[in-house]
Design an enzyme around this catalytic site. Sequence first.
Site, PDB file in Angstrom:
ATOM      1  N   GLU A 145      -2.658  19.590 -13.615  1.00 16.33           N
ATOM      2  CA  GLU A 145      -3.909  19.765 -14.353  1.00 16.33           C
ATOM      3  C   GLU A 145      -4.743  20.943 -13.832  1.00 16.33           C
ATOM      4  O   GLU A 145      -5.852  20.771 -13.346  1.00 16.33           O
ATOM      5  CB  GLU A 145      -4.749  18.488 -14.314  1.00 16.33           C
ATOM      6  N   GLU A 302       1.269  12.155 -18.905  1.00 22.14           N
ATOM      7  CA  GLU A 302       0.494  11.020 -18.401  1.00 22.14           C
ATOM      8  C   GLU A 302      -0.280  10.387 -19.545  1.00 22.14           C
ATOM      9  O   GLU A 302      -0.855  11.087 -20.371  1.00 22.14           O
ATOM     10  CB  GLU A 302      -0.552  11.473 -17.368  1.00 22.14           C
TER      11      GLU A 302
END
Length: 663
Positions: A145, A302
């Site tokens: 991320e 995710e």
Amino acid sequence: MDVIAYGGDYNPEQWPGQVWPEAVRLMRAAGVNLVTVGVFAWAQLEPAEGVYDFGWLDRIIELLHDGGIRVDLATPTAAPPPWFLHRHAEAHAVTRDGVRLGGGARQSFCPSAPAYATASARIADAIGQRYGAHPAVALWHVNNEYGNGVDVCYCDTCAAAFRSWLELRYGDLATLNGAWGTAFWSQRYGDWAEITPPRAAPTFINPSQQLDYARFANDAHLANFRRERDILRRWAPSIPITTNFMLANCKSIDCWRWAAEVDVVSNNHYLQAERPDNQIELAMCADLTRSLAGGAPWLLMEHSTSAVNWQPRNIAKRPGELARNSAAHLARGADALMFFQWRASRFGAEKFHSAMLPQGGTDTRVWREVTELGAVLAGLDDLVGSRVHADIGVVWDWEAWWAVELDAHPSTDLRYRDRVEAYYERLWRAHHTVDFVHPEGDLARYRLVVVPSLYLTTAAAAKNLTGFVVGGGTLVVSYFSGIVDANDSVHPGPYPGALRDVLGLRIEEFLPLRAGQSVGVDGGWRADVWTEELHLTGAEAIWRYQDGPAAGHPAVTRNRHGAGTAWYVSTRLDPAGLDAVLARAGVDAGLDAPSSLDGQAAGDGRLPDGIELVRRVGARGSFAIVINHADQPATVPLCGTELLTGARCEQTLTVPAGAVRIV
Ligand code: GLA
Ligand code: ZN
């Protein structure tokens, strides 16, 4: 992989080695075939600078391999270890207000720090060398991320890097002064050294400077990604490389630019749990992910089995929600459904985050739903590689997002995602499948293109959108679009400079509304936030303002241009008003009302409310994924074979409340 990948982030370093074999056994029981390992394990892999401990990772990768579970192996560079942060005070990120950020968390690094570049390259190299030939490794997962934690850093290293970036972009100071409009407020630069990041200042900072700083920050992260990617590529040219995006929930990373740099697009998505109908936001993010992947299959890296730990109130998913969420990602093109995380941590900031294996172990609802889903996915090999078709494109652009939310604008109520989500929601409820598209991207495959909010419109984008209409396409443009160029300078002449011709109108004045104020629009619609005084130069007025500051002026217009049509919506119309615009534009575009598709439907083919139906088409068939979000059973006109049961449906399929079916 030739199956739908299923699994999650696995942090064996948080557990004693004795439980690893049990973990692998349970993964197999759940149908897991891929796990992401090593994301935050830097301190375990390199306990002191240049000292490595790979023994534990060797063992776990061997165990997984023996269990037939593939590995998505991460570089751990999103969490520099304490020895790094201790030694390199200069590598800590600095906020806009000059606060140097501390350790004890994760993601504590300045993206421009040379020490970070060196250390992250070293650990990536060591991992690439050690595991690049391991048959268990299916995928490299670089960092985690980018842009989360530290999106933008304002330290002196970044200031110097920004100046070099500007020199590359503009070449000389005269060009920069012109692009930034530094004739304003005595901002003219006579030396590169005078330029600083947009740090805390007494009042509005030059918007062009802010915009360039956002571009620079994105590029700084991208340089870090590329460095690690290229190292891994040298060790293992055939293992694909990804990094997990946060897409629509990360403003700072321009994923259009990143998508071209990864071998496979992957995304993390978390429900905005408290939002009613959060499945629509999920669908939007999934469509955006597919679009970034150019329509190719993508990985949901995710999502959560139930609650997260970082929202104000972490609402748990209710029975069946996990399956519906997973099915929606699958329907919209995901070939991998992964969770954060395999097993809930016992300690640390995420101990209340859900997992595939919760604190309560295997005698839990979540575990049962996880294993059920794993069993279902194991029967869906035929979907792998299949694709989604859309006739509608919605324009999405990170630069336009950065620009429209700069300060000193006509209204503080202008929010980029507000209009994107509003139009997307109406299209979702009307059962349309849409792609997202860059404003300069290829529009030829769409009948209808929606431009929800494109304040920053480059000349190239204007040409692209205009060409689409000239060629016969139907365009719907929302207000405050086409206003400025790439430097945030107003396009010359009346607003909306870049789109004036294609829309056949000019805006004399923006007339934003007061908080809570709304106005009436012909057709019976209400509107708030924004109105405009429009003058038509070719367009026809479809509906006018009935009251408010723009009373009597056109509110919604339609312009025949070339072989196509361009609609303009100058206000924040209520949902019924948007439906009306989209329905009429849909007629112009020759769009059929969405049905269960393929012309096989019974009756009028209409889909009931609360039904989400998306079709994936591939070499092994055409698959309708049907999700019933309502709390009543729904009957969908559909013919085909139910994939999991082999049952035929001849005319209709009844989907129980909250259930998923694949035909
Ligand atoms: C992000 C991170 C994960 C984890 C989850 C929790 O997506 O990538 O490491 O922190 O959030 O929801
Ligand atoms: Zn910095």
